[in-house]
Write an enzyme that holds these catalytic residues in place. Structure first.
Site, short mmCIF file in Angstrom:
data_model
loop_
_atom_site.label_atom_id
_atom_site.label_comp_id
_atom_site.label_asym_id
_atom_site.label_seq_id
_atom_site.Cartn_x
_atom_site.Cartn_y
_atom_site.Cartn_z
CB VAL A 195 -0.92 0.02 1.23
CG1 VAL A 195 -1.83 1.24 1.21
CG2 VAL A 195 -1.75 -1.26 1.32
CB CYS A 196 0.98 4.15 0.55
SG CYS A 196 1.39 5.89 0.70
CB THR A 197 5.80 4.94 0.09
OG1 THR A 197 5.43 5.07 1.47
CG2 THR A 197 5.46 6.22 -0.66
CB THR B 7 3.71 4.28 -5.08
OG1 THR B 7 4.00 4.50 -3.70
CG2 THR B 7 4.20 5.45 -5.91
#
Length: 215
Positions: free
Chosen positions: A103-105, A123
């Protein structure tokens, strides 16, 4: 079935709490994973990005072989990509995991662990160019991206969408529907403040602008 979610100092809360909620609902109502773990380098409390404190269930040393591992993001990833204990843990678990999710970074941790090279991924919108700059990742500006057994998502709240899509793809749409209904996750379509016009808006948000024009 063992499903683990990694945490570390500076982890973004919703990156892992959203998927954790979906995971535990899945486990309870739809024969999801029997064993669900919050995992950290040690069992000491983790201080998250927004000052929430979390107590991991198990450490890297105590963690059994996982079937699935989710890696969240947050500002802490900028340090953790250089943490060999953490990236080594991800690398070892990847040897037998049926799927890795981020998830995300968290995508940068997957990359540092050697799992994202040559893959399609996404991202958080603010880190898309940084992901492109790695040079060996095909960046796709979508809410979530599946490439083989690697799943990545956009920022923060997108982890919930990722988990539901993963459940639907892997265990069936009806199971995902039951989990979605139980969690009452039916996001409103309202866009506040014309976010789709932001110069850094990812492609999936810019498409919503065209959709609005056509209606």
């Amino acid at each position: 079935m063992n499903f683990g979610i990694l945490v570390f100092d500076g982890v973004e809360e919703l990156d892992f709490v959203g998927p954790w909620e979906i995971l535990k609902i899945w486990s309870k109502i739809a024969n999801g994973p029997e064993n669900c773990f919050i995992i950290a380098e040690s069992k000491s409390p983790i201080l998250c990005a927004r000052d929430l404190s979390v107590n991991p269930h198990i450490s890297f040393e105590d963690c059994p072989p996982l079937d699935y591992l989710l890696v969240p993001g947050g500002r802490g990833t900028r340090k953790e990509v250089y943490n060999e204990a953490l990236t080594g843990f991800v690398r070892r678990q990847a040897e037998h995991c049926q799927a890795l999710l981020s998830v995300c970074t968290g995508s940068f941790i997957l990359h540092a662990a050697g799992q994202l090279s040559g893959k399609k991924a996404t991202t958080h919108w603010a880190s898309l160019e940084r992901l492109r700059a790695l040079g060996d990742v095909e960046v796709i500006e979508e809410r979530f991206v599946e490439d083989g057994n690697i799943w990545t998502s956009a920022g923060i709240s997108a982890g919930i969408d990722l988990m539901l899509a993963f459940i639907a793809r892997t265990f069936g749409e009806q199971i995902a529907g039951d989990v979605q209904f139980s969690s009452e996750y039916f996001p409103a379509t309202t866009r506040y403040g014309r976010v789709e016009q932001h110069p850094d808006a990812p492609t999936y948000l810019k498409r919503s602008r065209l959709h609005c024009r056509n209606h």
